[in-house]
Design an enzyme around this catalytic site. Sequence first.
Site, PDB file in Angstrom:
ATOM      1  N   ALA A 124     -15.602  -1.590  20.550  1.00 55.34           N
ATOM      2  CA  ALA A 124     -14.693  -1.705  21.699  1.00 55.34           C
ATOM      3  C   ALA A 124     -14.449  -3.181  21.984  1.00 55.34           C
ATOM      4  O   ALA A 124     -15.292  -4.029  21.670  1.00 55.34           O
ATOM      5  CB  ALA A 124     -15.324  -1.028  22.906  1.00 55.34           C
TER       6      ALA A 124
ATOM      7  N   GLY B 196     -18.227   1.031  18.970  1.00 56.07           N
ATOM      8  CA  GLY B 196     -17.099   1.954  18.879  1.00 56.07           C
ATOM      9  C   GLY B 196     -16.562   2.055  17.459  1.00 56.07           C
ATOM     10  O   GLY B 196     -15.989   3.081  17.080  1.00 56.07           O
TER      11      GLY B 196
ATOM     12  N   GLU C 291     -18.693   4.526  15.871  1.00 57.62           N
ATOM     13  CA  GLU C 291     -18.400   5.827  16.500  1.00 57.62           C
ATOM     14  C   GLU C 291     -17.085   6.396  15.955  1.00 57.62           C
ATOM     15  O   GLU C 291     -16.962   7.606  15.744  1.00 57.62           O
ATOM     16  CB  GLU C 291     -18.342   5.665  18.017  1.00 57.62           C
ATOM     17  CG  GLU C 291     -19.722   5.303  18.578  1.00 57.62           C
ATOM     18  CD  GLU C 291     -19.705   5.061  20.066  1.00 57.62           C
ATOM     19  OE1 GLU C 291     -19.162   4.015  20.484  1.00 57.62           O
ATOM     20  OE2 GLU C 291     -20.204   5.904  20.815  1.00 57.62           O
TER      21      GLU C 291
ATOM     22  N   GLU D 210     -24.531  -1.350  21.441  1.00 61.24           N
ATOM     23  CA  GLU D 210     -24.126  -1.316  22.850  1.00 61.24           C
ATOM     24  C   GLU D 210     -25.274  -1.649  23.796  1.00 61.24           C
ATOM     25  O   GLU D 210     -25.064  -2.277  24.840  1.00 61.24           O
ATOM     26  CB  GLU D 210     -23.555   0.058  23.216  1.00 61.24           C
ATOM     27  CG  GLU D 210     -22.160   0.310  22.687  1.00 61.24           C
ATOM     28  CD  GLU D 210     -22.128   0.889  21.284  1.00 61.24           C
ATOM     29  OE1 GLU D 210     -23.136   0.774  20.562  1.00 61.24           O
ATOM     30  OE2 GLU D 210     -21.102   1.469  20.903  1.00 61.24           O
TER      31      GLU D 210
END
Length: 719
Positions: A61, A100, A103, A123
């Site tokens: 992210a 992310g 993910e 994270e």
Amino acid sequence: MARYEQVQGTVALITLTNPPVNALSAAVRLGITETVTRALRDPEVKSMVICGENGVFCGGADIREFAKPMSGPPLVPMIAAIEEGEKPVVAAIEGAAFGGGLELALGCHYRIAHSKARVGLPEVTLGLLPAAGGTQRLPRLIGLAPALDLITTGRHVTAQEALKLGIVDQVTDQSALDLAIQFAQQVVGQPLLPRKLSTRQTPCPPDVDGLLEETMAQVKQRARGAMAPIACVQAVRAAATLPYQAGMQKEQELMATLFHSSQARAMQYCFFAQRAVGRWSLSSGAHSGNSKPRPVSKVAVIGLGTMGRGITVALVKAGMSVLAVETNKKQLEIGKQMVSAMLKHDAQKRNATPRLDLLHFTIDLLELKNTDLIIEAVFEDMALKKQVFKELSSVCKADAFLCTNTSGLDVDELAAVTKRPELVVGMHFFAPAHVMKLLEVVHGSRSSPEAVATAMHLGKRLGKVSVLVGNCAGFVGNRMLKPYLEQANFLLEEGATPELVDGALEEFGFPMGVFKMSDLSGLDVGWRIRKEAGLTGPNVDPRDPPRRRQGRRYSPLPDLVCEQGRLGQKNGRGWYLYDKPGGRVATPDPSIHKFLEEYRIKHGISPRQIDRQEVVERCLFALINEGFRSLDDGIAAGPEDIDMIYVFGYGWPRHRGGPMFYAGMVGLPRVLTRLEHYRQAHPEVPHLEPSPLLRRLVASGSPPINKWRDFLQRPHSQL
Ligand SMILES: CCC/C=C/C(=O)SCCNC(=O)CCNC(=O)[C@H](O)C(C)(C)COP(=O)([O-])OP(=O)([O-])OC[C@H]1O[C@@H](n2cnc3c(N)ncnc32)[C@H](O)[C@@H]1OP(=O)([O-])[O-]
């Protein structure tokens, strides 16, 4: 921000295009959503490949967006649409797939990685958890225990380990993209359901509760007050105990508790600060962008004491050839054995071969004549260091850099005894030097930009966070430590015990309180420095009363403890008692309590109740105050530099962002008021006088930390 192509006739190739790391910004998420929808709708397309531009799959992210209001499509439904689609999707992982990014790859049906790629869910190091399904899909893919490990530590995993764990399906030394495209064609028509991780059960050991409890206990112990690792365990627990959708719900709830927390802000600040300190500048106009490091291939280390050994190991581990120098054969032999043992031990842990071939030992300084860079790590004694620098200056080739590992002596004074002061810089490592990530690079008044650039670059090669600082007693880290230690000693005089002070600091988040830390370092180190400074021993001014030196309050407690032969862990007795000399387990020592009581009686001090808040405020606000002074003096270039020094060198809890960030979080007016309060209560302690910079900042409405530079006394740092 996502390019769409059709390759090999039937494969849709989606490329994330957001340099440098293809972070999942709003535009990238929109790009992925649109291109995936297009590929799913196009009847000619039978399968998809997702990759990243410039050899990086995706760095996760976009962390810069976290501070802004959410815009663009959210990650969770975007990844769900990929997984739920009826066309196989292959992730081609080159470079990195983090957060992310991984993910997203877990939402794909297959993952192909390049052998140099790394993956992970870091994270937790940003005060968050992998809330785009990472806590639910990873355990379902690799099992509960390994997923707990990866998610609670955030560690990066090599492609080889990822293959072993089952995170990726294949690893290649060739192009991961080419292989992924080939693979995407081959898997068309194969059943997709088993590849959809959300449909799987998490593989669990028989005693799930036992594993979760044990992990939670370990995490709490390691976390030192950080919330994210605990939330990570709770989220992964949901993957083992709840159906997928309920687990996703739990993941979102836990993320909501973290996302706007001060801890997450602190850790994300650290992420950017760590990168910012690499962009140094000097008042001359030289900076990291216009000053090139000189290539260094042959390095020498002078002195094989604790520091020299650690530095040698760090250099060898970075693949550099090292000439290690001692004064006599006996010392050389001891050093040789210890360095070799350290390298072997380290290699064993990594399942690698120790690079003993890179090590050379000598007692002959003449062998240094071809060395590019020398790191002096002899005893912390100015006369001795000057002697060494004089010899180095005449023996080494004219353009060799001469670096000193002093922890606080004057770099200019050392440079002045050489014929090449511009090639002299400080490289202050922290013990153990092969483990600790901090390197203070000290810019002397005559150090050239090239010397600075070379030392900073060498630090990076060693895997360190290098911070450029100015030259003053103690530089930044140890200069700020002085008032911190001083306050701790004063608190003992006034009624505290070592356990009370350490307990408060450990509760704050330090791995070790100040007295345990002093015991670990050895109490004689500071004692020797204080003797040299005339604060104790025969050079004390006889007119000074016992608790005053050089016009200010002084606590002789640490000197008296050393005089009793208590030197810390090394001889089993310091501020605490240890199970044996060299032992690590500290227990409170009644004889220290008795000694403190007698000391107070002798000096007419009536002990008072001291609470943990006072300990934290006096120790830490005094340290922070000195940080403001270092900034105003131009010794530290910015608050980020100080914060990274404390996070990487002194165990400051990362979830509190570093001392200067913490001051901002507490509120500058509060820090100022409390310092004023303590200064009034202790007028004989000048360190408690609030720094002019702190006063200016408060008078200007306490601007955010990224604006503090505008308020510095000197528009350019002294560096
Ligand atoms: C919400 C749902 C849950 C998901 C959460 C997440 O994914 S959280 C994220 C989880 N992901 C992570 O924690 C991974 C974070 N990233 C890394 O660990 C490393 O950057 C790397 C290993 C990807 C590349 O290492 P390297 O040594 O090659 O390069 P470098 O490190 O020097 O970075 C180059 C530049 O890129 C910048 N930048 C980097 N990443 C991001 C980002 N995500 N965002 C924004 N910016 C980012 C970095 O600041 C720097 O900018 P500068 O200073 O030039 O202006």
